[in-house]
Design a protein around this motif. Structure first.
Motif, PDB file in Angstrom:
ATOM      1  N   ASP A 220      28.834  81.769 -38.571  1.00  0.00           N
ATOM      2  CA  ASP A 220      27.386  81.882 -38.800  1.00  0.00           C
ATOM      3  C   ASP A 220      27.052  82.418 -40.189  1.00  0.00           C
ATOM      4  O   ASP A 220      25.973  82.177 -40.716  1.00  0.00           O
ATOM      5  CB  ASP A 220      26.760  82.791 -37.737  1.00  0.00           C
ATOM      6  CG  ASP A 220      26.837  82.184 -36.349  1.00  0.00           C
ATOM      7  OD1 ASP A 220      26.920  80.950 -36.259  1.00  0.00           O
ATOM      8  OD2 ASP A 220      26.817  82.951 -35.357  1.00  0.00           O
ATOM      9  N   VAL A 225      21.402  76.121 -43.661  1.00  0.00           N
ATOM     10  CA  VAL A 225      20.156  75.954 -42.910  1.00  0.00           C
ATOM     11  C   VAL A 225      20.143  74.585 -42.229  1.00  0.00           C
ATOM     12  O   VAL A 225      19.825  74.467 -41.034  1.00  0.00           O
ATOM     13  CB  VAL A 225      18.936  76.103 -43.849  1.00  0.00           C
ATOM     14  CG1 VAL A 225      17.643  75.758 -43.096  1.00  0.00           C
ATOM     15  CG2 VAL A 225      18.856  77.509 -44.406  1.00  0.00           C
ATOM     16  N   SER A 228      22.667  74.427 -39.295  1.00  0.00           N
ATOM     17  CA  SER A 228      22.241  75.227 -38.138  1.00  0.00           C
ATOM     18  C   SER A 228      21.126  74.526 -37.376  1.00  0.00           C
ATOM     19  O   SER A 228      21.113  74.510 -36.140  1.00  0.00           O
ATOM     20  CB  SER A 228      21.807  76.627 -38.581  1.00  0.00           C
ATOM     21  OG  SER A 228      20.729  76.554 -39.494  1.00  0.00           O
ATOM     22  N   TRP A 229      20.183  73.905 -38.110  1.00  0.00           N
ATOM     23  CA  TRP A 229      19.117  73.173 -37.428  1.00  0.00           C
ATOM     24  C   TRP A 229      19.653  71.908 -36.769  1.00  0.00           C
ATOM     25  O   TRP A 229      19.236  71.555 -35.665  1.00  0.00           O
ATOM     26  CB  TRP A 229      18.004  72.813 -38.428  1.00  0.00           C
ATOM     27  CG  TRP A 229      16.997  73.903 -38.583  1.00  0.00           C
ATOM     28  CD1 TRP A 229      16.937  74.829 -39.581  1.00  0.00           C
ATOM     29  CD2 TRP A 229      15.927  74.217 -37.688  1.00  0.00           C
ATOM     30  NE1 TRP A 229      15.889  75.701 -39.381  1.00  0.00           N
ATOM     31  CE2 TRP A 229      15.244  75.349 -38.226  1.00  0.00           C
ATOM     32  CE3 TRP A 229      15.470  73.661 -36.503  1.00  0.00           C
ATOM     33  CZ2 TRP A 229      14.144  75.916 -37.604  1.00  0.00           C
ATOM     34  CZ3 TRP A 229      14.359  74.228 -35.884  1.00  0.00           C
ATOM     35  CH2 TRP A 229      13.713  75.340 -36.425  1.00  0.00           C
ATOM     36  N   ALA A 232      21.272  72.999 -33.582  1.00  0.00           N
ATOM     37  CA  ALA A 232      20.295  73.419 -32.582  1.00  0.00           C
ATOM     38  C   ALA A 232      19.573  72.219 -31.971  1.00  0.00           C
ATOM     39  O   ALA A 232      19.346  72.164 -30.753  1.00  0.00           O
ATOM     40  CB  ALA A 232      19.283  74.379 -33.212  1.00  0.00           C
ATOM     41  N   LEU A 368      14.593  77.427 -30.161  1.00  0.00           N
ATOM     42  CA  LEU A 368      15.113  78.787 -30.331  1.00  0.00           C
ATOM     43  C   LEU A 368      15.650  79.322 -29.007  1.00  0.00           C
ATOM     44  O   LEU A 368      16.669  80.034 -28.975  1.00  0.00           O
ATOM     45  CB  LEU A 368      14.017  79.708 -30.875  1.00  0.00           C
ATOM     46  CG  LEU A 368      13.513  79.392 -32.288  1.00  0.00           C
ATOM     47  CD1 LEU A 368      12.395  80.344 -32.670  1.00  0.00           C
ATOM     48  CD2 LEU A 368      14.657  79.490 -33.295  1.00  0.00           C
ATOM     49  N   VAL A 371      19.073  78.038 -28.404  1.00  0.00           N
ATOM     50  CA  VAL A 371      20.078  78.758 -29.191  1.00  0.00           C
ATOM     51  C   VAL A 371      20.552  79.986 -28.421  1.00  0.00           C
ATOM     52  O   VAL A 371      21.755  80.266 -28.347  1.00  0.00           O
ATOM     53  CB  VAL A 371      19.512  79.159 -30.572  1.00  0.00           C
ATOM     54  CG1 VAL A 371      20.497  80.077 -31.304  1.00  0.00           C
ATOM     55  CG2 VAL A 371      19.227  77.920 -31.414  1.00  0.00           C
ATOM     56  N   TYR A 384      22.835  83.192 -35.589  1.00  0.00           N
ATOM     57  CA  TYR A 384      22.600  81.751 -35.725  1.00  0.00           C
ATOM     58  C   TYR A 384      21.135  81.481 -36.072  1.00  0.00           C
ATOM     59  O   TYR A 384      20.835  80.659 -36.942  1.00  0.00           O
ATOM     60  CB  TYR A 384      22.981  81.036 -34.432  1.00  0.00           C
ATOM     61  CG  TYR A 384      23.064  79.532 -34.575  1.00  0.00           C
ATOM     62  CD1 TYR A 384      24.279  78.906 -34.805  1.00  0.00           C
ATOM     63  CD2 TYR A 384      21.918  78.732 -34.492  1.00  0.00           C
ATOM     64  CE1 TYR A 384      24.359  77.520 -34.951  1.00  0.00           C
ATOM     65  CE2 TYR A 384      21.981  77.366 -34.632  1.00  0.00           C
ATOM     66  CZ  TYR A 384      23.210  76.758 -34.863  1.00  0.00           C
ATOM     67  OH  TYR A 384      23.274  75.396 -35.015  1.00  0.00           O
ATOM     68  N   ILE A 385      20.228  82.166 -35.389  1.00  0.00           N
ATOM     69  CA  ILE A 385      18.794  81.983 -35.668  1.00  0.00           C
ATOM     70  C   ILE A 385      18.472  82.403 -37.093  1.00  0.00           C
ATOM     71  O   ILE A 385      17.672  81.758 -37.786  1.00  0.00           O
ATOM     72  CB  ILE A 385      17.947  82.764 -34.645  1.00  0.00           C
ATOM     73  CG1 ILE A 385      18.071  82.114 -33.259  1.00  0.00           C
ATOM     74  CG2 ILE A 385      16.481  82.813 -35.072  1.00  0.00           C
ATOM     75  CD1 ILE A 385      17.427  82.906 -32.137  1.00  0.00           C
ATOM     76  N   MET A 388      19.267  79.672 -39.366  1.00  0.00           N
ATOM     77  CA  MET A 388      18.282  78.594 -39.304  1.00  0.00           C
ATOM     78  C   MET A 388      17.112  78.844 -40.255  1.00  0.00           C
ATOM     79  O   MET A 388      16.464  77.897 -40.732  1.00  0.00           O
ATOM     80  CB  MET A 388      17.762  78.441 -37.869  1.00  0.00           C
ATOM     81  CG  MET A 388      18.795  77.934 -36.873  1.00  0.00           C
ATOM     82  SD  MET A 388      18.213  78.000 -35.153  1.00  0.00           S
ATOM     83  CE  MET A 388      16.930  76.736 -35.178  1.00  0.00           C
TER      84      MET A 388
END
Length: 468
Positions: A220, A225, A228-229, A232, A368, A371, A384-385, A388
């Motif tokens: 992570d 970005v 990660s998106w 997700a 979210l 996640v 992780y968030i 993002m």
């Protein structure tokens, strides 16, 4: 045994169908007995010892149903048996699913060193436990008790919905258990529905799972970005097609045997509020908590807002806990409690203004939430968030570009199919046309063959809801 396995598709299911419609055709009771024992075999295929747990659940809830029916005119005694029913069922669920989690947290908070038992989780225990409770509660509420224990066993153990739902209410199938009618139209529509579900699971969910796993298993601290998106969104689509695909297969299988289960998903990702989302997502679970927890607590028809908030809190804490023994699920449930309370108090979900903006807000929090759902622990979820929203400082990386390029077709198809666009086009312009009907059959046959090819090749084939 997975529905999306060659063992099920080419051995178990064909044999069960052939015997059901030939040898067992003589009487309804013989068919029910056969389906009950076939369901036990289905469950025992992967978890033979846990069949005993399910049989104990069937027997005890059958006895509780008889006891409550016997004292139905003596409510105080019936309530005692209802309480015992809840303690028994939730007790079994607690031992297998939550005992180790509770002891671990007691050790962490108190510094104690209590032994933490390593208890395997029986497949589908959350689903068949809720179904068993549904039967007894419905008897308490006036539904006719089932005197034949094998019929109770069939209701709880019926293999199409045994390990992953939908959670079937007893009142919706009580008549069908003894008086259902098999027709060619139902059977053929069941086959079509099963193929659609199988294709969603094997071709979309399994493929998107590879992208999601790549993102969530990465460091992570270094993930970009974009990656990660991408991960997700991939997981958001994966869990939908994984679970709704399994529900489609269950509903289709039920129809093959003359049972009609209620729908479990209704295009949840087109929702413009969190309230609407939970009317469309895992409908059977939401209905269960609504009818057996929320309404008995008073629901939203209470005098004080504080009581409404308490009712929502109880329901959503239980919903989070139902999904698993992990703080991520509890936090996930709490997030939805906060959002739904906000919508209830402001009537945001009833507003007809700025629908597009409310749709974005809904999808943002749903993503979210997934996640939280996917992460192994709260720390990983927040890390992780953070990634993002630029926490790592890296906007895009080569791995994200590669995975998006390799899977762009799957993402496009998944997004389109997660909306009612194709369904609306079919019913508006093509329904009833013979050429289209033939084309649909051909497409379904191709989808089935391609799905089987993936399975024979040993493609990645996880199933998310086996964890619950």
């Amino acid at each position: 045994m997975l529905f999306s396995s060659t063992t099920f598709l080419f051995f178990f299911l064909p044999i069960v169908l052939i015997l059901y419609y030939t040898v067992c055709r003589k009487s309804r009771m013989l068919q029910n007995v056969f389906l009950f024992f076939a369901s036990l075999l289905f469950y025992a295929w992967g978890e033979p010892i846990f069949v005993l747990v399910m049989l104990l659940s069937i027997f005890m809830n059958y006895v509780f149903g008889l006891a409550i029916n016997k004292y139905k005119y003596k409510k105080s005694t019936a309530k005692v048996f209802l309480f015992i029913t809840a303690v028994f069922n939730l007790g079994i669920l607690f031992i297998f699913k939550y005992l180790a989690f509770v002891i671990e947290n007691i050790n962490n908070l108190s510094g104690a060193d209590f032994y933490v038992p390593q208890i395997a989780l029986p497949l589908g225990i959350s689903f068949f436990t809720f179904q068993a409770m549904s039967y007894v509660i419905d008897v308490y509420r006036g539904e006719q008790v089932q005197k034949n224990p094998l019929n109770v066993g069939l209701y709880i153990a019926f293999f199409p919905q045994l390990i992953a739902g939908p959670i079937v209410r007893y009142e919706t199938v009580a008549y069908q258990i003894q008086c259902r009618k098999e027709t060619f139209d139902d059977f053929s529509s069941g086959v079509c529905r099963f193929i659609i579900g199988l294709s969603k699971k094997v071709l979309l969910a399994n493929t998107l799972a590879i992208v999601a796993d790549s993102a969530f298993n990465s460091d992570d601290g270094n993930i970009s970005v974009a990656f990660s998106w991408l991960g997700a969104i991939a997981y958001t689509l994966q869990i939908f097609f994984d679970f709704s695909g399994y529900s489609d297969m269950a509903i289709g299988l039920g129809r093959m045997f003359g049972f009609k289960f209620l729908e479990n998903f209704d295009y949840p990702y087109i929702s413009s509020s969190i309230t609407e989302f939970w009317r469309r997502w895992h409908i059977s679970l939401g209905t269960w908590f609504r009818d057996y927890v929320y309404f008995p607590l008073g629901g939203s028809r209470v005098k004080h807002k504080s009581r409404l908030i308490l009712n929502l809190f109880i329901v959503w804490m239980l919903t989070g806990i139902w999904h698993g023994a992990n703080w991520t699920f509890i936090l996930w449930g709490f997030m939805y409690f906060v959002l739904l309370t906000f919508e209830k108090l402001t009537n945001l979900h009833k507003s007809g203004k700025l629908v597009w903006l409310r749709h974005i807000y809904t999808l943002l929090f749903v993503i979210l939430g997934w996640v939280l759902f996917r992460a192994d622990n709260v720390t990983e979820a927040f890390s992780y968030i953070a990634a993002m929203f630029g926490g790592t400082g890296t906007l895009i990386d080569n791995e994200a570009l590669f995975l998006l390029k390799e899977n762009i077709v799957y993402f496009v198809f998944a997004i389109i199919i997660s909306t009612p666009l194709l369904k609306s086009l079919y019913y508006k312009h093509f329904q009833g046309k013979k050429v289209v009907s033939v084309l649909v059959v051909v497409v379904l046959m191709v989808l089935f063959l391609v799905s089987v090819t993936y399975l024979v090749k040993g493609a990645y084939n996880p199933f998310i809801y086996f964890n619950f």
